[in-house]
Scaffold this active site. Structure first.
Site, PDB file in Angstrom:
ATOM      1  N   TYR A 266      -2.129   7.973  -1.877  1.00 31.80           N
ATOM      2  CA  TYR A 266      -0.704   8.018  -1.547  1.00 31.80           C
ATOM      3  C   TYR A 266       0.138   7.985  -2.825  1.00 31.80           C
ATOM      4  O   TYR A 266       1.094   8.762  -2.981  1.00 31.80           O
ATOM      5  CB  TYR A 266      -0.364   6.839  -0.630  1.00 31.80           C
ATOM      6  CG  TYR A 266       1.111   6.683  -0.337  1.00 31.80           C
ATOM      7  CD1 TYR A 266       1.769   7.570   0.495  1.00 31.80           C
ATOM      8  CD2 TYR A 266       1.842   5.627  -0.901  1.00 31.80           C
ATOM      9  CE1 TYR A 266       3.122   7.433   0.766  1.00 31.80           C
ATOM     10  CE2 TYR A 266       3.186   5.476  -0.630  1.00 31.80           C
ATOM     11  CZ  TYR A 266       3.818   6.381   0.198  1.00 31.80           C
ATOM     12  OH  TYR A 266       5.163   6.245   0.459  1.00 31.80           O
TER      13      TYR A 266
ATOM     14  N   GLU B 183       9.870   3.558   7.043  1.00 28.14           N
ATOM     15  CA  GLU B 183      10.397   2.472   6.214  1.00 28.14           C
ATOM     16  C   GLU B 183      11.097   1.434   7.084  1.00 28.14           C
ATOM     17  O   GLU B 183      11.023   0.235   6.802  1.00 28.14           O
ATOM     18  CB  GLU B 183      11.347   3.014   5.147  1.00 28.14           C
ATOM     19  CG  GLU B 183      10.678   3.812   4.040  1.00 28.14           C
ATOM     20  CD  GLU B 183       9.768   2.981   3.147  1.00 28.14           C
ATOM     21  OE1 GLU B 183       9.792   1.734   3.238  1.00 28.14           O
ATOM     22  OE2 GLU B 183       9.015   3.583   2.367  1.00 28.14           O
TER      23      GLU B 183
ATOM     24  N   TRP C 193       3.450  -2.181   3.702  1.00 30.84           N
ATOM     25  CA  TRP C 193       3.298  -0.739   3.767  1.00 30.84           C
ATOM     26  C   TRP C 193       1.874  -0.374   4.172  1.00 30.84           C
ATOM     27  O   TRP C 193       1.649   0.636   4.840  1.00 30.84           O
ATOM     28  CB  TRP C 193       3.658  -0.100   2.438  1.00 30.84           C
ATOM     29  CG  TRP C 193       3.419   1.384   2.423  1.00 30.84           C
ATOM     30  CD1 TRP C 193       2.604   2.088   1.594  1.00 30.84           C
ATOM     31  CD2 TRP C 193       4.005   2.358   3.303  1.00 30.84           C
ATOM     32  NE1 TRP C 193       2.632   3.435   1.911  1.00 30.84           N
ATOM     33  CE2 TRP C 193       3.486   3.629   2.951  1.00 30.84           C
ATOM     34  CE3 TRP C 193       4.903   2.279   4.376  1.00 30.84           C
ATOM     35  CZ2 TRP C 193       3.845   4.805   3.614  1.00 30.84           C
ATOM     36  CZ3 TRP C 193       5.259   3.461   5.046  1.00 30.84           C
ATOM     37  CH2 TRP C 193       4.728   4.690   4.651  1.00 30.84           C
TER      38      TRP C 193
END
Length: 205
Positions: free
Chosen positions: A26, A48, A56
């Site tokens: 990522y 988000e 995350w």
């Protein structure tokens, strides 16, 4: 403490990407690279907002489930969701089942449709908030910025939900509106080259 760690190829990376195995790809392929696609931008704003109060890693692990549950983050489709869809999503164990955040995605999809009618695209609107290089501090030293505060305020004025300055700052980092890879990170120059070549939508700089 060093702000980088050595990647599997021996090159330095931002330290945060060593926190979980799935973060490296990522970090190297997505984070900080500019995005001009409306659906991807909307998806990231939604993810988000779901991350708020969570990690995350949790959201990244469920990203494909979110895409399936929310019709690939097609905001025209999501804008038509009703109460039955909310209940369906609340029963989906593959995503974060938070009523307020689910309802925020639906609300925000409707606001995107309004924005596209007004601005031509979500991307054209969002990229107007790209900060000038001189307005940026050292990478990864703040959880908000003047640009994220301004964008958050404008989105809220337009009726968006779950778009506080910290959420918006993380979005701007991830979608390449800023290059927040630390100075010694091997991916920073790659992200910067991508930003230099990026055709900013709507004629923004």
């Amino acid at each position: 403490m060093s702000r980088t760690i050595a990647g599997p190829d021996g090159r330095p990376r931002c330290r945060w990407c060593g926190a979980a195995p799935e973060f490296l790809d990522y970090h190297d392929r997505e984070w900080g690279f500019p995005v001009g696609d409306d659906r991807r931008l909307f998806e990231k704003l939604c993810l988000e907002s779901f991350q708020s109060g969570l990690s995350w890693r949790t959201i990244l692990a469920k990203r494909e489930n979110f895409r399936r549950a929310f019709d690939g983050f097609d905001f025209d489709s999501i804008a038509r969701y009703g109460d039955g869809d909310v209940e369906r999503l609340l029963g989906d164990e593959g995503i974060v089942r938070h009523r307020g955040k689910i309802e925020a995605v639906i609300n925000n999809a409707r606001r995107v449709c309004d924005l596209v009618r007004e601005e031509g695209s979500l991307a054209a609107y969002l990229w107007r908030f790209e900060p000038a290089p001189g307005d940026l501090g050292a990478p990864q030293t703040a959880s908000t910025s003047a640009a994220s505060v301004a964008l958050s305020k404008d989105l809220k004025t337009r009726g968006w939900r779950f778009v506080g300055p910290t959420t918006v700052h993380a979005f701007m980092q991830a979608m390449g509106l800023v290059n927040d890879h630390v100075e010694d990170c091997a991916i920073r120059p790659e992200a910067e080259r991508a930003r230099a070549m990026f055709d900013r939508p709507g004629g923004t700089r």
